[in-house]
Design a protein around this motif. Structure first.
Motif, PDB file in Angstrom:
ATOM      1  N   ILE A 176      76.515  53.873  77.310  1.00 18.16           N
ATOM      2  CA  ILE A 176      75.391  54.700  77.689  1.00 18.16           C
ATOM      3  C   ILE A 176      75.306  54.939  78.552  1.00 18.16           C
TER       4      ILE A 176
ATOM      5  N   ARG B 133      81.984  64.628  74.187  1.00 23.00           N
ATOM      6  CA  ARG B 133      80.551  63.957  73.853  1.00 23.00           C
ATOM      7  C   ARG B 133      80.424  63.465  75.829  1.00 23.00           C
ATOM      8  N   GLU B 134      78.989  64.269  75.473  1.00 24.80           N
ATOM      9  CA  GLU B 134      78.257  63.986  76.679  1.00 24.80           C
ATOM     10  C   GLU B 134      76.972  64.118  76.215  1.00 24.80           C
ATOM     11  N   LEU B 135      76.038  63.224  77.413  1.00 27.18           N
ATOM     12  CA  LEU B 135      74.503  63.536  76.418  1.00 27.18           C
ATOM     13  C   LEU B 135      73.567  64.667  78.315  1.00 27.18           C
TER      14      LEU B 135
ATOM     15  N   HIS C 193      76.902  61.706  83.348  1.00 31.34           N
ATOM     16  CA  HIS C 193      76.098  63.453  83.033  1.00 31.34           C
ATOM     17  C   HIS C 193      75.227  63.640  84.676  1.00 31.34           C
TER      18      HIS C 193
ATOM     19  N   GLN D  88      65.624  59.928  78.651  1.00 31.70           N
ATOM     20  CA  GLN D  88      65.491  58.391  78.721  1.00 31.70           C
ATOM     21  C   GLN D  88      66.294  57.149  79.148  1.00 31.70           C
TER      22      GLN D  88
ATOM     23  N   VAL E 151      67.922  56.677  82.472  1.00 29.76           N
ATOM     24  CA  VAL E 151      67.900  57.037  84.229  1.00 29.76           C
ATOM     25  C   VAL E 151      66.960  56.082  84.525  1.00 29.76           C
TER      26      VAL E 151
ATOM     27  N   ASP F 149      77.216  49.611  80.705  1.00 28.84           N
ATOM     28  CA  ASP F 149      77.451  49.759  79.133  1.00 28.84           C
ATOM     29  C   ASP F 149      77.856  51.614  78.377  1.00 28.84           C
TER      30      ASP F 149
ATOM     31  N   GLU G 129      66.823  52.502  83.331  1.00 27.01           N
ATOM     32  CA  GLU G 129      67.404  52.030  83.250  1.00 27.01           C
ATOM     33  C   GLU G 129      68.862  51.884  84.816  1.00 27.01           C
TER      34      GLU G 129
END
Ligand SMILES: [Zn+2]
Lengths: 82, 204
Positions: free
Chosen positions: A53, A26-28, A60, A35, A37, A51, A39
């Motif tokens: 995410i 699973r990758e973003l 990534h 959206q 970066v 966290d 944060e």
């Protein structure tokens, strides 16, 4: 173009191997990265823990040179206090 | 008010058009100042470019206002969008004459020993075996487009060009590359090559 002229360098083959080492099921993708970066950059700058995410963003950024280039530029802006 | 004191989403949506255009004007300046810092020293960026990037970025930010979740400062979120806008445009300019056909043709040769030499990572048995398995997997498990896309990435081709090469959307292209990496990784694992081996191949 002859194939011989296109021969991959040790760095290039190395970067395929590194990409595979970092690959997870699973990758973003890049738009999810964009959206979050901001944060991620603020959290890193504040030295706070990541966290799930944001850990995905970190992964990534290791894999994606374009998002990494943009992240480094964002860091520069934040460090300048803007 | 400083940029940090403004309630940006509210100001940018303000029904009062004077308040709204003042907020837009301030945000455009904030973005342009950020871009000036980030792109300082690049020969291919003039003040006029910065203005264009800031204007285009402002429109993108307004377009995505609903996606701002408040998990960072608004200006940080907007600045990330501005950087993405500017870098995407700069990469496109740098690469605009690349031949996709040539890349596709070369992609098909990616598994040739002429492209990836047996001893490219080193002459010892483990490294030669890693390269051999990798080459076989590239040949057997990937499509022509996937091979070309990987070659494009290695040549630092912008992702938007790769999307064009694959003739698909950005997210589908990312998935296609992700699938390719997973397939190659699985083939290495099946051959008993672990993450630790891969790392060792790297301490050259
Ligand atoms: Zn990316």
């Amino acid at each position: 173009m002859k194939t011989e002229d296109q021969r991959l360098s040790r760095e290039q083959v190395g970067s395929i191997v590194t990409m595979l080492r970092l690959t997870t099921d699973r990758e973003l993708n890049c738009s999810e990265c964009l959206q979050h970066v901001g944060e991620y950059a603020e959290t890193r700058l504040a030295g706070k823990p990541l966290d799930e995410i944001l850990a995905g963003i970190e992964q990534h950024l290791e894999l994606c040179p374009e998002c990494r280039e943009e992240f480094l530029a964002l860091q520069q802006i934040l460090k300048a206090g803007l | 008010m400083t940029p940090n004191e403004i309630n940006w989403p509210a100001a940018l949506r303000a029904a009062d058009s004077a308040e709204q255009s003042a907020a837009m004007q301030t945000l455009r300046e904030v973005l342009q100042n950020g871009l000036r810092i980030a792109l300082h020293g690049r020969g291919d960026v003039s003040e006029a470019h910065l203005e264009d990037f800031a204007q285009e970025s402002l429109l993108r930010v307004l377009d995505r206002l609903d996606q701002f979740a408040g998990r960072s400062k608004f200006t940080t979120w907007a600045q990330a969008i501005a950087l993405n806008t500017a870098f995407t445009e700069l990469r496109r300019k740098r690469w605009h004459d690349v031949s996709l056909d040539a890349l596709l043709a070369n992609g098909d040769h990616l598994a040739d020993p002429a492209m990836i030499a047996d001893d490219v990572l080193g002459a010892d048995e483990d490294r030669v075996r890693l390269v051999t398995v990798l080459r076989q997997a590239i040949e057997q498990d990937l499509t022509t487009k996937q091979r070309a896309a990987i070659l494009g990435e290695l040549r630092e081709m912008p992702f938007d060009q790769i999307v064009e090469l694959l003739g698909t959307s950005r997210s589908a292209a990312y998935k296609m590359l992700h699938d390719a990496r997973r397939a190659l990784k699985q083939r290495l694992q099946e051959a008993g090559i672990t993450g630790a081996d891969i790392q060792n191949a790297f301490n050259l």
